[in-house]
Design a protein around this motif. Sequence first.
Motif, PDB file in Angstrom:
ATOM      1  N   VAL A   1       0.861  -1.190   0.000  1.00 36.48           N
ATOM      2  CA  VAL A   1       0.000   0.000   0.000  1.00 36.48           C
ATOM      3  C   VAL A   1       0.893   1.234   0.000  1.00 36.48           C
ATOM      4  O   VAL A   1       1.653   1.447   0.947  1.00 36.48           O
ATOM      5  CB  VAL A   1      -0.938   0.016   1.219  1.00 36.48           C
ATOM      6  N   PRO A   2       0.836   2.055  -1.045  1.00 37.67           N
ATOM      7  CA  PRO A   2       1.716   3.238  -1.118  1.00 37.67           C
ATOM      8  C   PRO A   2       1.390   4.243  -0.019  1.00 37.67           C
ATOM      9  O   PRO A   2       0.290   4.264   0.526  1.00 37.67           O
ATOM     10  CB  PRO A   2       1.426   3.811  -2.505  1.00 37.67           C
ATOM     11  N   ASP A   3       2.362   5.086   0.288  1.00 39.98           N
ATOM     12  CA  ASP A   3       2.217   6.019   1.399  1.00 39.98           C
ATOM     13  C   ASP A   3       1.028   6.959   1.233  1.00 39.98           C
ATOM     14  O   ASP A   3       0.391   7.337   2.213  1.00 39.98           O
ATOM     15  CB  ASP A   3       3.499   6.837   1.567  1.00 39.98           C
ATOM     16  N   HIS A   4       0.722   7.341  -0.012  1.00 36.80           N
ATOM     17  CA  HIS A   4      -0.377   8.285  -0.202  1.00 36.80           C
ATOM     18  C   HIS A   4      -1.747   7.640  -0.003  1.00 36.80           C
ATOM     19  O   HIS A   4      -2.775   8.326  -0.099  1.00 36.80           O
ATOM     20  CB  HIS A   4      -0.304   8.928  -1.600  1.00 36.80           C
ATOM     21  N   GLN A   5      -1.783   6.328   0.283  1.00 34.69           N
ATOM     22  CA  GLN A   5      -3.045   5.649   0.596  1.00 34.69           C
ATOM     23  C   GLN A   5      -3.056   5.060   2.008  1.00 34.69           C
ATOM     24  O   GLN A   5      -3.985   4.343   2.376  1.00 34.69           O
ATOM     25  CB  GLN A   5      -3.303   4.519  -0.415  1.00 34.69           C
ATOM     26  N   LYS A   6      -2.039   5.387   2.807  1.00 40.90           N
ATOM     27  CA  LYS A   6      -1.981   4.838   4.165  1.00 40.90           C
ATOM     28  C   LYS A   6      -3.132   5.346   5.046  1.00 40.90           C
ATOM     29  O   LYS A   6      -3.605   4.650   5.939  1.00 40.90           O
ATOM     30  CB  LYS A   6      -0.643   5.204   4.814  1.00 40.90           C
ATOM     31  N   GLY A   7      -3.578   6.580   4.804  1.00 42.26           N
ATOM     32  CA  GLY A   7      -4.703   7.108   5.567  1.00 42.26           C
ATOM     33  C   GLY A   7      -5.980   6.341   5.274  1.00 42.26           C
ATOM     34  O   GLY A   7      -6.726   5.981   6.191  1.00 42.26           O
ATOM     35  N   MET A   8      -6.249   6.084   3.999  1.00 42.87           N
ATOM     36  CA  MET A   8      -7.417   5.294   3.629  1.00 42.87           C
ATOM     37  C   MET A   8      -7.320   3.880   4.192  1.00 42.87           C
ATOM     38  O   MET A   8      -8.313   3.309   4.666  1.00 42.87           O
ATOM     39  CB  MET A   8      -7.557   5.249   2.104  1.00 42.87           C
ATOM     40  N   LEU A   9      -6.128   3.311   4.162  1.00 41.15           N
ATOM     41  CA  LEU A   9      -5.930   1.992   4.754  1.00 41.15           C
ATOM     42  C   LEU A   9      -6.318   2.006   6.225  1.00 41.15           C
ATOM     43  O   LEU A   9      -7.043   1.121   6.702  1.00 41.15           O
ATOM     44  CB  LEU A   9      -4.465   1.562   4.604  1.00 41.15           C
ATOM     45  N   GLY A  10      -5.822   3.014   6.972  1.00 41.89           N
ATOM     46  CA  GLY A  10      -6.169   3.110   8.382  1.00 41.89           C
ATOM     47  C   GLY A  10      -7.667   3.249   8.594  1.00 41.89           C
ATOM     48  O   GLY A  10      -8.232   2.650   9.512  1.00 41.89           O
ATOM     49  N   GLY A  11      -8.324   4.036   7.731  1.00 39.50           N
ATOM     50  CA  GLY A  11      -9.773   4.170   7.845  1.00 39.50           C
ATOM     51  C   GLY A  11     -10.493   2.851   7.636  1.00 39.50           C
ATOM     52  O   GLY A  11     -11.427   2.512   8.373  1.00 39.50           O
TER      53      GLY A  11
ATOM     54  N   LEU B   1      -6.609   4.755  16.801  1.00 38.60           N
ATOM     55  CA  LEU B   1      -5.926   3.458  16.714  1.00 38.60           C
ATOM     56  C   LEU B   1      -5.957   2.912  15.289  1.00 38.60           C
ATOM     57  O   LEU B   1      -4.973   2.313  14.823  1.00 38.60           O
ATOM     58  CB  LEU B   1      -6.557   2.469  17.693  1.00 38.60           C
ATOM     59  N   SER B   2      -7.072   3.109  14.584  1.00 38.80           N
ATOM     60  CA  SER B   2      -7.160   2.630  13.199  1.00 38.80           C
ATOM     61  C   SER B   2      -6.184   3.382  12.299  1.00 38.80           C
ATOM     62  O   SER B   2      -5.415   2.777  11.538  1.00 38.80           O
ATOM     63  CB  SER B   2      -8.594   2.789  12.683  1.00 38.80           C
ATOM     64  N   LEU B   3      -6.216   4.717  12.376  1.00 35.22           N
ATOM     65  CA  LEU B   3      -5.328   5.520  11.535  1.00 35.22           C
ATOM     66  C   LEU B   3      -3.866   5.317  11.910  1.00 35.22           C
ATOM     67  O   LEU B   3      -2.983   5.297  11.048  1.00 35.22           O
ATOM     68  CB  LEU B   3      -5.693   7.002  11.640  1.00 35.22           C
TER      69      LEU B   3
ATOM     70  N   LEU C   1       0.228   5.391  25.232  1.00 35.88           N
ATOM     71  CA  LEU C   1      -0.571   6.195  26.152  1.00 35.88           C
ATOM     72  C   LEU C   1      -2.060   6.066  25.843  1.00 35.88           C
ATOM     73  O   LEU C   1      -2.889   5.980  26.759  1.00 35.88           O
ATOM     74  CB  LEU C   1      -0.135   7.659  26.072  1.00 35.88           C
ATOM     75  N   ILE C   2      -2.406   6.060  24.561  1.00 38.03           N
ATOM     76  CA  ILE C   2      -3.809   5.889  24.182  1.00 38.03           C
ATOM     77  C   ILE C   2      -4.301   4.487  24.541  1.00 38.03           C
ATOM     78  O   ILE C   2      -5.412   4.309  25.057  1.00 38.03           O
ATOM     79  CB  ILE C   2      -4.006   6.155  22.677  1.00 38.03           C
ATOM     80  N   GLN C   3      -3.464   3.484  24.309  1.00 38.50           N
ATOM     81  CA  GLN C   3      -3.853   2.105  24.594  1.00 38.50           C
ATOM     82  C   GLN C   3      -4.012   1.859  26.089  1.00 38.50           C
ATOM     83  O   GLN C   3      -4.820   1.032  26.500  1.00 38.50           O
ATOM     84  CB  GLN C   3      -2.819   1.132  24.014  1.00 38.50           C
TER      85      GLN C   3
ATOM     86  N   PRO D   1      -4.119  14.368  12.072  1.00 34.37           N
ATOM     87  CA  PRO D   1      -5.370  13.788  12.586  1.00 34.37           C
ATOM     88  C   PRO D   1      -5.161  12.949  13.853  1.00 34.37           C
ATOM     89  O   PRO D   1      -6.061  12.879  14.696  1.00 34.37           O
ATOM     90  CB  PRO D   1      -5.853  12.917  11.422  1.00 34.37           C
ATOM     91  N   LEU D   2      -3.998  12.321  13.976  1.00 32.42           N
ATOM     92  CA  LEU D   2      -3.725  11.543  15.188  1.00 32.42           C
ATOM     93  C   LEU D   2      -3.672  12.457  16.405  1.00 32.42           C
ATOM     94  O   LEU D   2      -4.202  12.123  17.480  1.00 32.42           O
ATOM     95  CB  LEU D   2      -2.406  10.787  15.039  1.00 32.42           C
ATOM     96  N   ALA D   3      -3.026  13.619  16.253  1.00 32.39           N
ATOM     97  CA  ALA D   3      -2.946  14.567  17.359  1.00 32.39           C
ATOM     98  C   ALA D   3      -4.333  15.082  17.738  1.00 32.39           C
ATOM     99  O   ALA D   3      -4.661  15.218  18.923  1.00 32.39           O
ATOM    100  CB  ALA D   3      -2.026  15.730  16.988  1.00 32.39           C
TER     101      ALA D   3
END
Length: 385
Positions: A120-130, A312-314, A214-216, A273-275
């Motif tokens: 999965v290319p880097d420019h689609q990593k956000g969609m992957l996380g979603g 966590l998904s992203l 910390l989130i976990q 978005p993570l922040a």
Amino acid sequence: MALYTLAMAGGAIAYVPFLTVLLPVRISGMAGDSDVQWLAYVTFTGAIAASLGNIAFGWLSDITGSRRMWILAGLVLSSILLVNFAHVERLNTLIALILAWQLSLNMMLGPLGAWAGDCVPDHQKGMLGGLLAFSPALGALSGAFITLPGLAGPDTRLWLVAVLVCVCVLPVLLFGKPVKFPELHDSAAPVQMTAEQSRRARRLVVRMWVARLLIQISEAALFAYLYFWFRSVDTAMGPSNTAQVLSLVLVAAIPAAMITGKWADRQGRPIFPLAVCAAFSSIGLAAMAVSFSLTTAIAAYVVFGLATTVFLSLHTGQTLRVLPKPHRRGRDLGLFNLTNTGPSLVMPWIVLALVPVFGFPILLALLACLTLAACVLLLTLGDLR
């Protein structure tokens, strides 16, 4: 990515209904009044095996250069071991089988998690996380499905889980034909990073790891004790109502994560978005700490639950983006997985130490501070791209 998302959902189905419903019921029938103690032993040893197995098999898939082989072997072995829990009659045997099952399960999960980093290319990593937000939702729904009254007995439920997992995972192994992107592998990597680039890469990885931890910690603390907190606010809140709120949050997180992940891809800002999610997690926890009515308590938890699930998904998708060594992607992802298993080992004891003495508000305030620290860690990276 559709087939991969289905396979990752199958990974969640492989352990969520078993660990949250089927295993506790089986231990209760075998251990009687000592069921809570034995469940703690089983959970503790299983988490250690899962942590080690995820690192080891992810690393082995790096070394052999084949993810598909390990995923298939883990799928077959974990399914065989799962249905064999029906024949266990002694608690010591149960623990031994749990260890073997966790190792074989992570023989599948470790390489499966790293496989997306290869394809999965880097420019689609956000969609992957979603898309990965489907995994916890389908894991929870599978638990509700296999326990429908009259659908199946205790032993048949194990077979149902195994079949569901195979149905989800096998399609990507049989029909998935991912395209390899040279930029995701060492062969296309820059010859040499500057000292500043190297320092920033290490700083990003460390902060991503700590922020997830910390989130976990907050997620693990509330996972087992959410029902008790709701009851402390209003005794009218029953287990069915709690399950409904949990399901609502997990389902609502799917479109939220997909929209947010797509935005991150389009804007080229994977960390921001993570922040923001960590900030909303902290706000939700702070609101939970001061909630004195059931309505505000549910609303506050929805804010926390949505923000945490999306985070966590992203984070899972973006972790594949920042890992520094493509040829050791499986091993490094296993090390990141320690942020999932570690908190589950220690948080129950921290909760038991704080809540009886100080109550839930103090615990929630502490967790709000931890999630705020995660937000600060990510915001102070400087360049949030």
